[in-house]
Design a protein around this motif. Structure first.
Motif, short mmCIF file in Angstrom:
data_model
loop_
_atom_site.label_atom_id
_atom_site.label_comp_id
_atom_site.label_asym_id
_atom_site.label_seq_id
_atom_site.Cartn_x
_atom_site.Cartn_y
_atom_site.Cartn_z
N PHE A 1 7.08 -20.86 46.38
CA PHE A 1 5.66 -20.80 46.03
C PHE A 1 5.39 -19.55 45.21
CE2 PHE A 1 3.98 -24.28 48.41
CZ PHE A 1 4.77 -24.39 49.55
N LYS B 1 10.16 -20.97 51.27
CA LYS B 1 9.85 -21.63 52.53
C LYS B 1 10.90 -22.66 52.88
CE LYS B 1 6.08 -23.98 55.01
NZ LYS B 1 6.96 -24.95 55.69
N PHE C 1 8.29 -13.76 52.18
CA PHE C 1 8.12 -13.00 50.95
C PHE C 1 9.48 -12.78 50.27
CE2 PHE C 1 6.59 -10.03 47.95
CZ PHE C 1 7.48 -8.96 47.92
N TYR D 1 7.12 -16.59 47.20
CA TYR D 1 7.49 -16.84 48.58
C TYR D 1 8.47 -18.00 48.62
CZ TYR D 1 3.85 -13.87 50.68
OH TYR D 1 3.08 -12.81 51.08
N GLU E 1 9.48 -23.56 58.95
CA GLU E 1 9.27 -22.11 58.98
C GLU E 1 8.09 -21.75 58.09
OE1 GLU E 1 14.02 -20.95 59.41
OE2 GLU E 1 12.72 -19.85 58.03
N GLY E 2 7.51 -20.57 58.32
CA GLY E 2 6.47 -20.11 57.42
C GLY E 2 7.06 -19.54 56.15
N PRO E 3 6.25 -19.40 55.10
CA PRO E 3 6.74 -18.79 53.86
C PRO E 3 7.24 -17.37 54.11
CG PRO E 3 4.59 -19.83 53.53
CD PRO E 3 4.84 -19.80 55.00
N GLY F 1 3.54 -16.68 59.80
CA GLY F 1 4.10 -17.31 60.98
C GLY F 1 4.64 -18.69 60.63
N PRO F 2 5.24 -19.39 61.61
CA PRO F 2 5.84 -20.70 61.35
C PRO F 2 4.81 -21.81 61.20
CG PRO F 2 6.07 -20.13 63.65
CD PRO F 2 5.48 -18.91 62.97
#
Lengths: 112, 111
Positions: free
Chosen positions: B89, B38, B46, B36, B42-44, A104-105
């Protein structure tokens, strides 16, 4: 298809307070993991929930606790907040023991 | 204990050239490796992965190489594009479900 959602986006607390962060997994996923990302570092594993139970835990104190609900959503609770708890908290979901986790963010927590 | 290390905090590359990101690990039990990407706020996301039984995996412009004897993996991006500018990452896993991450490498692609 909704991805992983987290709430709130940002949060400011003071030392000693308690906080609850929330996560809804990607549709079809049943496993939720929580990570803490401090500034300039990679995410650090806190714990993982599967079938409403904590399946594995990282090197975090008992002040960090969690819960998973029957609909697979999850909460992360942190008690007695310290300044060092300021970080981005990431939730990730996966299906069972699948290697690939979807993130998620994040929730940005600031402890003053 | 930092079991996954990315020793280069940043990388600047010209558009169209190759980006090479490196990652080292110390735990010989790791059997699955992931990259990953990023973006800010925002989230990482894949990107690509490789199992320890392989030494190379390709997906379009992205190739990951694994050298188990050296406990080293690398990510090659060819050709680099402006949209590749992000933090990358490296992560590793074995049968205990959790991902162990490196500190990340910030890639900047110059026009």
């Amino acid at each position: 298809d909704a991805g992983v959602t987290q709430s709130p986006t940002h949060l400011i607390k003071t030392r000693g307070q308690q906080v609850t962060l929330r996560c809804s997994p990607k549709s079809g996923h049943d496993t939720v993991s929580w990570y803490q990302q401090a500034l300039g570092q990679g995410p650090q594993f806190i714990f993982q929930y599967y079938e409403e139970e904590e399946r594995q835990r990282g090197n975090f104190p008992d002040r960090f606790s969690g819960h998973q609900f029957p609909n697979y959503s999850s909460e992360l609770n942190v008690n007695a907040l310290l300044l060092g708890d300021s970080a981005l908290y990431l939730c990730a979901s996966s299906l069972g023991s699948a290697f690939e986790q979807f993130f998620g963010p994040g929730t940005r927590l600031t402890v003053l | 204990d930092q079991q996954v290390k990315q020793n280069s905090p940043s990388l600047s590359v010209q558009e169209g050239r190759i980006s090479i990101l490196n990652c080292d690990y110390t735990n010989s039990m790791f059997d699955y490796f992931l990259w990953y990407k990023k973006y800010p706020a925002e989230g990482p996301t894949f990107l690509i992965s490789i199992s320890s039984i392989k030494d190379k995996n390709e997906d379009g412009r992205f190739t990951v190489f694994l050298n188990k004897s050296a406990k080293h993996l690398s990510l090659h991006i060819v050709p680099s594009q402006p949209g590749d500018s992000a933090v990358y990452f490296c992560a590793a896993q074995y049968n205990d479900y959790k991902l162990s991450f490196g500190a990340g490498t910030t890639v900047t692609v110059r026009a």
